[in-house]
Structures are given as structure tokens and as C-alpha cells.
Write a protein that holds these residues in place. Sequence first.
Motif, PDB file in Angstrom:
ATOM      1  N   VAL A   9       0.823  -1.205   0.000  1.00  0.00           N
ATOM      2  CA  VAL A   9       0.000   0.000   0.000  1.00  0.00           C
ATOM      3  C   VAL A   9       0.859   1.257   0.000  1.00  0.00           C
ATOM      4  N   ARG A  10       1.899   1.276   0.797  1.00  0.00           N
ATOM      5  CA  ARG A  10       2.778   2.458   0.832  1.00  0.00           C
ATOM      6  C   ARG A  10       3.397   2.719  -0.528  1.00  0.00           C
ATOM      7  N   ARG A  11       3.870   1.676  -1.176  1.00  0.00           N
ATOM      8  CA  ARG A  11       4.517   1.837  -2.481  1.00  0.00           C
ATOM      9  C   ARG A  11       3.505   2.340  -3.513  1.00  0.00           C
ATOM     10  N   TYR A  12       2.319   1.774  -3.491  1.00  0.00           N
ATOM     11  CA  TYR A  12       1.277   2.215  -4.413  1.00  0.00           C
ATOM     12  C   TYR A  12       0.962   3.697  -4.195  1.00  0.00           C
ATOM     13  N   GLN A  13       0.790   4.103  -2.941  1.00  0.00           N
ATOM     14  CA  GLN A  13       0.453   5.492  -2.656  1.00  0.00           C
ATOM     15  C   GLN A  13       1.580   6.445  -3.044  1.00  0.00           C
ATOM     16  N   TYR A  14       2.810   6.011  -2.896  1.00  0.00           N
ATOM     17  CA  TYR A  14       3.951   6.851  -3.271  1.00  0.00           C
ATOM     18  C   TYR A  14       3.914   7.153  -4.773  1.00  0.00           C
ATOM     19  N   PHE A  15       3.821   6.108  -5.585  1.00  0.00           N
ATOM     20  CA  PHE A  15       3.805   6.320  -7.028  1.00  0.00           C
ATOM     21  C   PHE A  15       2.503   6.995  -7.472  1.00  0.00           C
ATOM     22  N   ARG A  16       1.402   6.720  -6.778  1.00  0.00           N
ATOM     23  CA  ARG A  16       0.132   7.327  -7.150  1.00  0.00           C
ATOM     24  C   ARG A  16       0.207   8.847  -7.060  1.00  0.00           C
ATOM     25  N   ARG A  17       0.836   9.354  -6.014  1.00  0.00           N
ATOM     26  CA  ARG A  17       0.907  10.806  -5.839  1.00  0.00           C
ATOM     27  C   ARG A  17       1.556  11.469  -7.044  1.00  0.00           C
ATOM     28  N   PHE A  18       2.630  10.879  -7.550  1.00  0.00           N
ATOM     29  CA  PHE A  18       3.293  11.462  -8.711  1.00  0.00           C
ATOM     30  C   PHE A  18       2.481  11.246  -9.984  1.00  0.00           C
TER      31      PHE A  18
ATOM     32  N   LEU B 107      12.797  12.201 -11.767  1.00  0.00           N
ATOM     33  CA  LEU B 107      13.561  11.220 -12.534  1.00  0.00           C
ATOM     34  C   LEU B 107      13.842   9.975 -11.699  1.00  0.00           C
ATOM     35  N   SER B 108      14.102  10.175 -10.410  1.00  0.00           N
ATOM     36  CA  SER B 108      14.311   9.032  -9.523  1.00  0.00           C
ATOM     37  C   SER B 108      13.050   8.179  -9.449  1.00  0.00           C
ATOM     38  N   VAL B 109      11.890   8.833  -9.408  1.00  0.00           N
ATOM     39  CA  VAL B 109      10.622   8.101  -9.407  1.00  0.00           C
ATOM     40  C   VAL B 109      10.438   7.385 -10.744  1.00  0.00           C
ATOM     41  N   LEU B 110      10.755   8.073 -11.837  1.00  0.00           N
ATOM     42  CA  LEU B 110      10.659   7.464 -13.164  1.00  0.00           C
ATOM     43  C   LEU B 110      11.519   6.212 -13.282  1.00  0.00           C
TER      44      LEU B 110
ATOM     45  N   GLY C  43      11.921   4.152 -10.854  1.00  0.00           N
ATOM     46  CA  GLY C  43      11.319   3.115 -10.025  1.00  0.00           C
ATOM     47  C   GLY C  43      11.738   3.138  -8.575  1.00  0.00           C
ATOM     48  N   ASN C  44      12.437   4.197  -8.150  1.00  0.00           N
ATOM     49  CA  ASN C  44      12.926   4.280  -6.772  1.00  0.00           C
ATOM     50  C   ASN C  44      11.849   4.871  -5.876  1.00  0.00           C
ATOM     51  N   TRP C  45      11.276   4.070  -5.018  1.00  0.00           N
ATOM     52  CA  TRP C  45      10.221   4.579  -4.136  1.00  0.00           C
ATOM     53  C   TRP C  45      10.699   4.736  -2.692  1.00  0.00           C
ATOM     54  N   ARG C  46      11.910   4.299  -2.394  1.00  0.00           N
ATOM     55  CA  ARG C  46      12.420   4.426  -1.025  1.00  0.00           C
ATOM     56  C   ARG C  46      13.851   4.951  -1.048  1.00  0.00           C
ATOM     57  N   PRO C  47      14.035   6.264  -1.281  1.00  0.00           N
ATOM     58  CA  PRO C  47      15.388   6.833  -1.276  1.00  0.00           C
ATOM     59  C   PRO C  47      16.071   6.563   0.052  1.00  0.00           C
ATOM     60  N   SER C  48      17.398   6.514   0.027  1.00  0.00           N
ATOM     61  CA  SER C  48      18.146   6.222   1.251  1.00  0.00           C
ATOM     62  C   SER C  48      18.210   7.424   2.190  1.00  0.00           C
ATOM     63  N   PHE C  49      17.700   8.586   1.709  1.00  0.00           N
ATOM     64  CA  PHE C  49      17.580   9.779   2.538  1.00  0.00           C
ATOM     65  C   PHE C  49      18.926  10.351   2.998  1.00  0.00           C
ATOM     66  N   GLY C  50      19.873  10.379   2.045  1.00  0.00           N
ATOM     67  CA  GLY C  50      21.035  11.206   2.260  1.00  0.00           C
ATOM     68  C   GLY C  50      20.627  12.664   2.093  1.00  0.00           C
ATOM     69  N   ILE C  51      21.572  13.586   2.279  1.00  0.00           N
ATOM     70  CA  ILE C  51      21.264  15.013   2.199  1.00  0.00           C
ATOM     71  C   ILE C  51      20.644  15.368   0.850  1.00  0.00           C
ATOM     72  N   ARG C  52      21.279  14.922  -0.234  1.00  0.00           N
ATOM     73  CA  ARG C  52      20.775  15.269  -1.559  1.00  0.00           C
ATOM     74  C   ARG C  52      19.406  14.644  -1.794  1.00  0.00           C
ATOM     75  N   SER C  53      19.234  13.384  -1.363  1.00  0.00           N
ATOM     76  CA  SER C  53      17.944  12.714  -1.563  1.00  0.00           C
ATOM     77  C   SER C  53      16.842  13.426  -0.809  1.00  0.00           C
ATOM     78  N   ARG C  54      17.154  13.915   0.407  1.00  0.00           N
ATOM     79  CA  ARG C  54      16.149  14.633   1.178  1.00  0.00           C
ATOM     80  C   ARG C  54      15.692  15.889   0.427  1.00  0.00           C
ATOM     81  N   LEU C  55      16.645  16.620  -0.146  1.00  0.00           N
ATOM     82  CA  LEU C  55      16.288  17.833  -0.872  1.00  0.00           C
ATOM     83  C   LEU C  55      15.465  17.509  -2.116  1.00  0.00           C
ATOM     84  N   TRP C  56      15.930  16.506  -2.893  1.00  0.00           N
ATOM     85  CA  TRP C  56      15.191  16.124  -4.098  1.00  0.00           C
ATOM     86  C   TRP C  56      13.755  15.734  -3.745  1.00  0.00           C
TER      87      TRP C  56
END
Length: 428
Positions: A346-355, A382-385, A387-400
Motif C-alpha cells: 500500500v505504501r509503495r502504491y500510494q507513493y507512485f500514485r501521488r506522482f 527522474l528518480s521516481v521514473l 522506479g525508486n520509491w524508497r530513497p536512502s535519505f542522504g542530504i541530496r535525496s532529502r532535498l530532491w
Amino acid sequence: MADVYDFDVAIVGGGPGGSAAAASLARRGRSVVVLERARFPRFHIGESQLPWINGVLTAIGAADVVAGAGFVRKWGASFMADDSETERYADFARAPEVPQPQTYQVPRDRFDQVLLEHAASSGADVRQGCQATVADFDADGVSIGYTDAGGTASTTRVRAVIDASGRYGFLARKFGQRRADPRLRNIAVHRQYEGVPRLEGRRAGDIRIVTRPDGGWFWLIPISETVMSVGVVMPRESYHAIARATPDDTLDAVVADTPNVLRLVARARAITTAHFEADYSYLHSCQAGDRFALVGDAGAFLDPIFSTGVLLAMQSGIEAADAIHGGLHSGNLSASNFRAFERRVVRRYQYFRRFAVGFYDPAFRDLFLNPSSRFGLFEAVLSVLAGNWRPSFGIRSRLWLFFALVAVQRAVPLAPRHLRPRLADHAR
């Protein structure tokens, strides 16, 4: 007297989700039967894959098999508004945290057959031409009734079942209900062509997306050296305003109404009849229960704008296999064993659904397509495109992620309540 089982697990459906589940379980020593009502190869839509599928293929031991099958190599996507001559290129090599940017464009008849044969070579008992008809659950297991291609009825006794039967929803119809997404009630019409020009060099394998002023969009996907899949996704209102007597006539009319697509297919030749798909975005109210799990389209399907279909199906197939393997080991195949699986689906579906919903909003679409978009928005999407739905949440990923979600939030409200099953639990 102890119950006698024919197999540990029955999987209903041999598409990518079912094949992934079957290979995953069989490679860990579980006995698996796959009941597939069709005989492969068979036609299916969903040809464009995402880079994150590479990890899935590796997980089931199919990466080398798929790499050696000769599929078109895909490195990115191109986006173009219908009133523009400029294409926005999305190169997966620029996407944050994508370990392998190259993926594939595939004719699904061949791709699905490769995966099903891999499941069989991994140890699964694959039975094609077998239609599952009934599932009788009791405290100790499940009895699955099915008929073969000759009409002979049989029954097999298993400990657990995976429904990978797609929209048919073999078990999904029995448990819970399919909940359509009111914001993604679109219609698609598509067919295959030869002679459509394509980009050169590394970009020859790109999916090309052409947006329409009515919120719809075309895809052009090179699925072989000569064949291009061409289709349009449109809001229902736009479709009904232009619809003709047949899907072929309708697609011709929409192509004629979309100059950039008309230019590309003007000298091409249609080699298949057109197919029609309607109202295909949904999330099932129940993804698993005592001794069963839903996989792929049986449990959910999302608008194809980001080409997530096969990836989501195979990811859920592996995760359902993980849950069942663990449940068989612990002796617990009750609904409680599948809670983590359900939350993840469900979480993965909702993540991609929002975009996906955001892409149908003109403001967000223009922001994404604008070459001068700032704050890493383009890289985030582009990260979503990819297929990445769970970024590792480094500094750059948090900003993106932050700027992308802020932009989407401007256009996309929370999912309707009926598309938020158990989300309060999932947030914990």
C-alpha cells in the motif's frame, strides 16, 4: 491423521508477478505449482520497464536470462508537449541512487514467457492451460480446483495461495473489494506499428511521451528492432468526445488530433488491431489474509504514466513469497503473518500514485517539463521514473524528495478515503 499436501504453495497466474513469486519460492526449496489459464506466448500490454527492475531480476536469478534475450535496451525517456518541438530528455544515469540505469523495452509475450520458463527451471511445476475455478479454505490448508485445456477437473491441496491472476482477481473477488481511483479514471487505446522513426544511438530505445492539452498523453515504445508500441491515455471525457465506432478508428482520430504524433506515424504501418483499456487504476481493500496474498494487478494497478506495472507486480511477488516462506518456517500463515507485506504494497502504491496524479495537473506537468526547473525537482521525479520509491535519505535525496513532494502536493490532495485502506496502521 496429518493433512497431506500436494504442494506448499499454489500460484494462480503465470505473469511477471506470479513468475517472480514462483521462482523465489522454488529457489528456496519450496514446492510450488503455477496454474496459468493461457498458453504462452500471449499478448499483454506493459512493455516499458524501469531500472529498478534489475534488482528484482537479480533477486530471482533471472538477470542473465533476460539480458541474453535480446530485448531493446532502454536508458531513459523523452517528454514532449504537443505544441512544442523540444523534447525533455530524462536520462536514468542522472537519477539519484539508481545502481544500474539501463533497463529494457520488451514485447510482453516473449518477456513473460522468459520469466515463466525461468520459474519452471528454478523448480516450479508450471501448468499452462489450467484455469483455477475454486479455492476452499480451512484451518489446515487450501484445496484449489482447476480445469485443464481439455476440460478435465482436478484438485490440488496446498498450504497457501498467491493470487497473481491479474484483473481477473481469482481470490480478490472472494475477499475484499476493488476500489477504483476517481482521479485516474482514464481510457487507453493502443496498437503496434512498423516504420515509426526513432531516436539515434543510445536514445534509440527511449520511450517517447507526447502530452496533449486535454491532459492525455501518447506513448511510443520501441519493443523490437522494427516494431513500435503506440498508445494514448486520455481522461474519460476527452475520450468520449472523440471516440469512434471501433478502437482502430478512435486511435486514428486521436493521432490526427495530435500533430507531433501524427508526424511520427505518418509513414508507419499498423501491424495489429487496436486494443481498448478502461478505468484501470485501482487498489484492492485487502491485500492478504489467512493463507493467501494478492500479487500484481490482482491487488492493485496504477495508471501507466510511469511504467510501474511490471515492477510493482514482481516486487509484490517476491515480497509475498518472502512472507509465505517465513510463515511456512514459523508455522504461522494467518493474516498477521502478512501485515508487513500489506503495509509495503500500500505504501509503495500510494507513493507512485501521488506522482501519477500530479502528472495530470497542468501546473506540475509544466514545472517538470520546464528545462529551467530548479531545486532538483527534475532529478527527484527522474528518480521516481526509474522506479525508486524508497530513497536512502542522504542530504541530496532529502532535498530532491522534499521539493518534488512540495510541488506535487500543490496539485494532489490526499488519496480518497476509500483508497487509504489501513493507512493509519501503515503509518505506525
